[in-house]
Design a protein around this motif. Sequence first.
Motif, short mmCIF file in Angstrom:
data_model
loop_
_atom_site.label_atom_id
_atom_site.label_comp_id
_atom_site.label_asym_id
_atom_site.label_seq_id
_atom_site.Cartn_x
_atom_site.Cartn_y
_atom_site.Cartn_z
N UNK A 1 0.84 -1.20 0.00
CA UNK A 1 0.00 0.00 0.00
C UNK A 1 0.88 1.24 0.00
N UNK A 2 0.60 2.16 -0.96
CA UNK A 2 1.39 3.38 -1.08
C UNK A 2 0.45 4.58 -1.06
N UNK A 3 0.25 5.22 0.09
CA UNK A 3 -0.56 6.45 0.14
C UNK A 3 0.19 7.58 -0.55
N UNK B 1 2.38 -10.86 -5.61
CA UNK B 1 2.65 -9.45 -5.31
C UNK B 1 1.61 -8.54 -5.95
N UNK B 2 1.08 -7.63 -5.16
CA UNK B 2 0.10 -6.65 -5.61
C UNK B 2 0.51 -5.29 -5.05
N UNK B 3 0.28 -4.23 -5.84
CA UNK B 3 0.60 -2.87 -5.41
C UNK B 3 -0.63 -1.99 -5.56
N UNK B 4 -1.03 -1.34 -4.48
CA UNK B 4 -2.17 -0.42 -4.53
C UNK B 4 -1.69 0.97 -4.12
N UNK B 5 -1.91 1.94 -5.00
CA UNK B 5 -1.59 3.34 -4.71
C UNK B 5 -2.89 4.04 -4.32
N UNK B 6 -2.89 4.65 -3.15
CA UNK B 6 -4.07 5.39 -2.69
C UNK B 6 -3.81 6.87 -2.90
N UNK B 7 -4.44 7.45 -3.92
CA UNK B 7 -4.25 8.87 -4.21
C UNK B 7 -5.27 9.69 -3.42
N UNK C 1 -7.32 2.46 5.54
CA UNK C 1 -8.49 1.67 5.94
C UNK C 1 -9.23 1.15 4.72
N UNK C 2 -9.41 2.02 3.73
CA UNK C 2 -10.14 1.64 2.53
C UNK C 2 -9.35 0.62 1.70
N UNK C 3 -8.05 0.86 1.57
CA UNK C 3 -7.23 0.00 0.72
C UNK C 3 -7.10 -1.42 1.27
N UNK C 4 -7.02 -1.56 2.58
CA UNK C 4 -6.89 -2.89 3.19
C UNK C 4 -8.09 -3.75 2.84
N UNK C 5 -9.26 -3.15 2.78
CA UNK C 5 -10.47 -3.90 2.44
C UNK C 5 -10.38 -4.51 1.04
N UNK D 1 1.82 -4.68 3.20
CA UNK D 1 3.10 -3.96 3.30
C UNK D 1 2.82 -2.47 3.20
N UNK D 2 3.40 -1.68 4.11
CA UNK D 2 3.23 -0.23 4.08
C UNK D 2 4.48 0.43 3.51
N UNK D 3 4.28 1.31 2.54
CA UNK D 3 5.38 2.05 1.92
C UNK D 3 4.99 3.52 1.79
N UNK D 4 5.93 4.41 2.02
CA UNK D 4 5.70 5.82 1.73
C UNK D 4 5.86 6.04 0.24
#
Length: 380
Positions: A47-49, A74-80, A117-121, A129-132
Amino acid sequence: MTMPTFFWASVVLILYIYIGYPLLMRLLPRNPVRIRESAELPSVTVLIPAYNEADVIEQTVRNKLEQAYPSDRLEVIVISDESSDGTDEIVRTIANQDSRVKLLRQEPRQGKTAGLNRAVEEAAGEIIIFSDANSQFASDALKHLVAPFSDDSVGYVTGKMVYVNEEGNLIGDGCGAYMRYENSLRHWESRVSSVVGVDGGVDAVRKSLYQPMSPDQLPDFVQPLKVVEQGKRVVYTDSALLHEESLKDSQSEFKMRVRVSLRAYWAMWDMRHLMNPLRYGVFSLQLISHKLLRYLAFVPLLAALVSGLILADVHWIYALASIVQIVFYSVAGYSIVEGGSGNRLVNLINYFSLINTASMIAFVKFVKGEKIVIWKPRGG
């Protein structure tokens, strides 16, 4: 309490916070993590906020896609967070090229915590995994970050942050020294029980243990505490490396430290039940010593200065202590005025003063009831 007693109690507390507690963690019995080398690698979601991170987001996303990790796990989600600088377009372009990448746009802006919170769902991975947005992992970071999860007692893992800056950088030298100290402390805490503080830039949690947080809560602080609350350990691995540049000027660093300190005070207030040693044992000692007392260290520091000045004409030891403290803080102030020093010790003194001043300002804001949900990441 007499004034001399007040002075020496302040000195002893300062020494305990910065020296005594780390020594205690080194001496307490160890409770090692048992990693099974043959364990199957779990599926992960990174997860990349991001808020207006067009300058760095492509490099960060590709850094995660290029990890030495099975591509089908492996999956990558960017939360804009309602970015307006082209961040979304860059992520969409990558997503069109690689189906492992997803973009979640949050409108209106609600801050990092709400986005997580939204992305974890929507995350498919067993491990989150948390990334900046500017975090650059070493190529094998993911493998090392998930390895401790082969021990069923582990619920959260944090890696090692290393600041990369040119020599003599005022903030860079201070951040670097601070992180070396923190990483050593996390290593010792992890061997005893659980790590109290994490960075959030190279962290992982079992998805099954993730608990939604209030938008004003600091995820890097609250989520690990929620894992401990569920009876699992938070551990540190120095093999999962993150390279990141510190902020380059004192003003930005100070603003960031005030923001983080304020949210940390609220986190400790929200999770204050964990400071009960009858229920949480040694971890409550860790939380009180590493976080509560550390953030409130400005109190004994000020107390030692004021009481030392009052007692300066009583005995030479108090006069000497006052002179040392005045010189210490004068060096910090001078280095700010001069914009830095080539001397690492001077820059460390500056950073020590900066973070304690930021904690003091944040405490005043906390007492006044102020909270922070949304901010501009790069500017602190």
